[in-house]
Design a protein around this motif. Structure first.
Motif, PDB file in Angstrom:
ATOM      1  N   PHE A 301      33.689  50.510  38.535  1.00 60.61           N
ATOM      2  CA  PHE A 301      32.898  51.735  38.339  1.00 60.61           C
ATOM      3  C   PHE A 301      32.049  52.052  39.566  1.00 60.61           C
ATOM      4  N   MET A 302      31.467  51.005  40.164  1.00 60.21           N
ATOM      5  CA  MET A 302      30.541  51.194  41.286  1.00 60.21           C
ATOM      6  C   MET A 302      31.243  51.244  42.640  1.00 60.21           C
ATOM      7  N   GLY A 303      32.541  50.965  42.667  1.00 60.40           N
ATOM      8  CA  GLY A 303      33.246  50.930  43.936  1.00 60.40           C
ATOM      9  C   GLY A 303      32.817  49.769  44.815  1.00 60.40           C
ATOM     10  N   ILE A 304      32.506  48.624  44.199  1.00 62.33           N
ATOM     11  CA  ILE A 304      32.083  47.442  44.951  1.00 62.33           C
ATOM     12  C   ILE A 304      33.330  46.712  45.460  1.00 62.33           C
ATOM     13  N   PRO A 305      33.522  46.601  46.755  1.00 63.66           N
ATOM     14  CA  PRO A 305      34.691  45.875  47.270  1.00 63.66           C
ATOM     15  C   PRO A 305      34.471  44.370  47.139  1.00 63.66           C
ATOM     16  N   ILE A 306      35.484  43.674  46.618  1.00 58.53           N
ATOM     17  CA  ILE A 306      35.421  42.220  46.500  1.00 58.53           C
ATOM     18  C   ILE A 306      36.503  41.636  47.404  1.00 58.53           C
ATOM     19  N   PRO A 307      36.133  40.816  48.386  1.00 61.43           N
ATOM     20  CA  PRO A 307      37.126  40.246  49.296  1.00 61.43           C
ATOM     21  C   PRO A 307      38.245  39.532  48.540  1.00 61.43           C
ATOM     22  N   LYS A 308      39.446  39.564  49.118  1.00 58.08           N
ATOM     23  CA  LYS A 308      40.637  39.066  48.420  1.00 58.08           C
ATOM     24  C   LYS A 308      40.495  37.626  47.971  1.00 58.08           C
ATOM     25  N   ASN A 309      39.974  36.754  48.834  1.00 50.59           N
ATOM     26  CA  ASN A 309      39.889  35.344  48.459  1.00 50.59           C
ATOM     27  C   ASN A 309      38.958  35.127  47.280  1.00 50.59           C
ATOM     28  N   GLN A 310      37.950  35.987  47.117  1.00 51.89           N
ATOM     29  CA  GLN A 310      37.054  35.896  45.970  1.00 51.89           C
ATOM     30  C   GLN A 310      37.654  36.589  44.750  1.00 51.89           C
ATOM     31  N   ALA A 311      38.290  37.729  44.979  1.00 53.78           N
ATOM     32  CA  ALA A 311      38.902  38.460  43.862  1.00 53.78           C
ATOM     33  C   ALA A 311      39.998  37.641  43.192  1.00 53.78           C
ATOM     34  N   MET A 312      40.702  36.815  43.956  1.00 56.73           N
ATOM     35  CA  MET A 312      41.766  35.989  43.392  1.00 56.73           C
ATOM     36  C   MET A 312      41.226  34.899  42.462  1.00 56.73           C
ATOM     37  N   GLU A 313      39.930  34.600  42.559  1.00 55.52           N
ATOM     38  CA  GLU A 313      39.304  33.584  41.711  1.00 55.52           C
ATOM     39  C   GLU A 313      38.720  34.153  40.428  1.00 55.52           C
ATOM     40  N   ILE A 314      38.467  35.461  40.403  1.00 54.61           N
ATOM     41  CA  ILE A 314      37.804  36.058  39.240  1.00 54.61           C
ATOM     42  C   ILE A 314      38.740  36.051  38.041  1.00 54.61           C
ATOM     43  N   ASP A 315      38.234  35.577  36.904  1.00 51.89           N
ATOM     44  CA  ASP A 315      39.050  35.458  35.692  1.00 51.89           C
ATOM     45  C   ASP A 315      39.161  36.769  34.914  1.00 51.89           C
ATOM     46  N   GLY A 316      38.227  37.676  35.128  1.00 47.18           N
ATOM     47  CA  GLY A 316      38.245  38.936  34.401  1.00 47.18           C
ATOM     48  C   GLY A 316      39.077  40.002  35.091  1.00 47.18           C
ATOM     49  N   ILE A 317      39.398  41.040  34.311  1.00 44.91           N
ATOM     50  CA  ILE A 317      40.154  42.198  34.801  1.00 44.91           C
ATOM     51  C   ILE A 317      39.437  43.453  34.310  1.00 44.91           C
ATOM     52  N   SER A 318      39.372  44.474  35.141  1.00 48.56           N
ATOM     53  CA  SER A 318      38.618  45.677  34.813  1.00 48.56           C
ATOM     54  C   SER A 318      39.096  46.330  33.520  1.00 48.56           C
ATOM     55  N   LEU A 319      38.129  46.880  32.791  1.00 43.86           N
ATOM     56  CA  LEU A 319      38.403  47.645  31.572  1.00 43.86           C
ATOM     57  C   LEU A 319      38.369  49.151  31.840  1.00 43.86           C
ATOM     58  N   LEU A 320      38.360  49.517  33.105  1.00 44.63           N
ATOM     59  CA  LEU A 320      38.400  50.921  33.494  1.00 44.63           C
ATOM     60  C   LEU A 320      39.694  51.209  34.254  1.00 44.63           C
ATOM     61  N   LYS A 321      40.039  52.464  34.345  1.00 40.26           N
ATOM     62  CA  LYS A 321      41.233  52.937  35.053  1.00 40.26           C
ATOM     63  C   LYS A 321      42.496  52.316  34.452  1.00 40.26           C
ATOM     64  N   LYS A 322      43.587  52.422  35.194  1.00 38.02           N
ATOM     65  CA  LYS A 322      44.890  52.019  34.662  1.00 38.02           C
ATOM     66  C   LYS A 322      45.038  50.501  34.682  1.00 38.02           C
ATOM     67  N   PRO A 323      45.381  49.868  33.552  1.00 34.79           N
ATOM     68  CA  PRO A 323      45.682  48.435  33.577  1.00 34.79           C
ATOM     69  C   PRO A 323      47.149  48.197  33.920  1.00 34.79           C
ATOM     70  N   TYR A 324      47.429  47.092  34.547  1.00 30.46           N
ATOM     71  CA  TYR A 324      48.813  46.743  34.899  1.00 30.46           C
ATOM     72  C   TYR A 324      49.316  45.561  34.076  1.00 30.46           C
ATOM     73  N   ALA A 325      48.576  44.464  34.057  1.00 29.40           N
ATOM     74  CA  ALA A 325      49.007  43.282  33.306  1.00 29.40           C
ATOM     75  C   ALA A 325      47.800  42.403  33.044  1.00 29.40           C
TER      76      ALA A 325
END
Length: 411
Positions: A301-325
């Motif tokens: 929602f806020m457009g906060i960029p999360i670096p790839k190496n950190q994003a790959m560790e996050i267990d959650g997935i956004s509840l906004l916009k289009k989901p993929y899997a």
């Protein structure tokens, strides 16, 4: 010493003041509220006009805490553990907060506040809380381990002021602090409009522990709704005056066990939670998402960029916009990696990355190897890795975002 009771009297005056010089253009801001220990069935049973209004504008969904029951990410259904899962977007096996003592958080898994401040140092942050440790230990304000993260505004610590708020057996002092916290947060929203804010209110959990499913708990829920309403009114006024767009998220940190008293285990009732959003949520909302999904939702929602190496560790997935899997699962059998997931009719492909070990927890980056590309519509794949691994971290790189799972080789 702050005269809290005099402050409360002034808050009503501040809320009536007109805000001058509204800004031009729409700016997005987020505020999330944790109402401690409200089981789902009691929230739905009680009249909550403020929460209902918010959910009618956006969404109300069933959610969960507790990680993978019986698996590597099983997470105690305890208050501070749940708060930190929301703040970091990861389960206990990563953030390392297992109880309310908060002894050794792993700050290498950043909070949403740190992501925001790193990407946008000029944006403002706030914590309004009935428990001081939320700011000082979980967010980790001004700690070397968090890069001396600084919040712009806070209002907390009243529970340790035993002169101003004498402790009593009925937790009336906590009720009074909750009211102060909510009113102060509403004042700051209207006057200062922090870009990212956390409000924490405790009284409902105290009533659950003391009385379980009871009229006392019902009353506490209705009081919490009033406090939410005060903040919601300030948000609506702020949107009107400043042309801003706000995301308000409300949730709880755990359900409750038999009779509505305790929590901490992995029963369905203790794991069952809920989420209210002022924005409409995507198709994943029907999958009973986890509290870890709120960090990527706020970042989205806020457009906060999360670096790839950190994003790959996050267990959650956004509840906004289009989901993929989502719902990625995996097993290792000899040299073969078996994966399955749920596809949202995306018609897209995803990449599969693997790494051995876990250097990320020490503040280092893991070296990933690309082992294949999959059609998401297949919802499963078996990949020949060419060698036997005992443990792997596996990441499914989606067109936008990631799913991850840890797997072990089956003897």
């Amino acid at each position: 010493m702050i005269n809290y009771r005099s402050t409360l009297a002034l808050i009503g005056l501040f809320l009536c003041l007109s805000v001058q010089n509204p800004s031009h253009g729409q700016i997005r801001k987020t505020l999330f509220i944790i109402l401690d220990g409200i089981q789902r069935e009691l929230l739905e049973k009680n009249p909550t006009p403020s929460i209902d209004e918010i959910s009618q504008k956006g969404d109300y969904i069933h959610a969960h805490v507790g990680g993978m029951r019986g698996g590597y990410s099983e997470t105690p259904t305890i208050s501070a553990v749940g708060y930190n899962s929301l703040l970091t977007g990861v389960w206990y096996n990563k953030h390392n907060v297992r109880d309310n003592s908060i002894r050794q958080p792993n700050y290498n898994y950043w909070t949403v506040f740190r992501f925001l401040k790193t990407a946008f140092p000029h944006k403002t942050t706030a914590v309004y809380s009935t428990w001081l440790d939320n700011r000082t230990k979980l967010v980790g304000e001004n700690l070397p381990e968090t890069g001396h993260l600084q919040l712009d505004y806070h209002f907390d610590g009243m529970e340790i002021d035993t002169l101003g708020f004498p402790h009593d057996n009925e937790s009336k002092y906590i009720h009074e602090i909750d009211k102060l916290v909510a009113a102060y947060a509403a004042k700051d929203v209207l006057e200062k409009g922090p870009d990212l804010s956390w409000v924490y209110l405790q009284y409902t959990d105290d009533m659950g522990h003391r009385y379980g499913v009871s009229e006392q708990m019902n009353h506490a829920i209705r009081e919490a709704d009033k406090q939410v309403g005060l903040i919601w009114s300030a948000i609506k006024e702020r949107e009107k005056l400043y042309g801003e767009e706000w995301l308000l998220l409300i949730t709880t940190d755990h359900g409750r066990g038999e009779g509505g008293f305790g929590h901490g285990g992995q029963s369905d009732a203790e794991r069952a939670t809920w989420i209210v959003s002022s924005q409409s949520l995507n198709e994943r909302a029907g999958s009973i998402p986890g509290v870890v999904d709120l960090l990527p939702t706020m970042a989205d929602f806020m457009g906060i960029p999360i670096p790839k190496n950190q994003a790959m560790e996050i267990d959650g997935i956004s509840l906004l916009k289009k989901p993929y899997a989502d719902r990625l699962e995996g097993t290792l059998e000899g040299e073969r990696l078996h994966l399955k997931w749920h596809d949202y009719d995306s018609g897209q492909k995803a990449k599969v990355w693997i790494t051995t070990g876990n250097q990320f927890r020490f503040g280092n980056s893991d070296t990933y190897r690309l082992v294949g590309e999959v059609e998401l519509s297949a919802e499963k794949v078996a990949l020949d890795l060419g060698t036997i691994y005992q443990n792997l971290k596996v990441v499914l790189e989606l067109p936008k975002g990631y799913c991850n799972v840890w797997v072990k080789n089956i003897p």
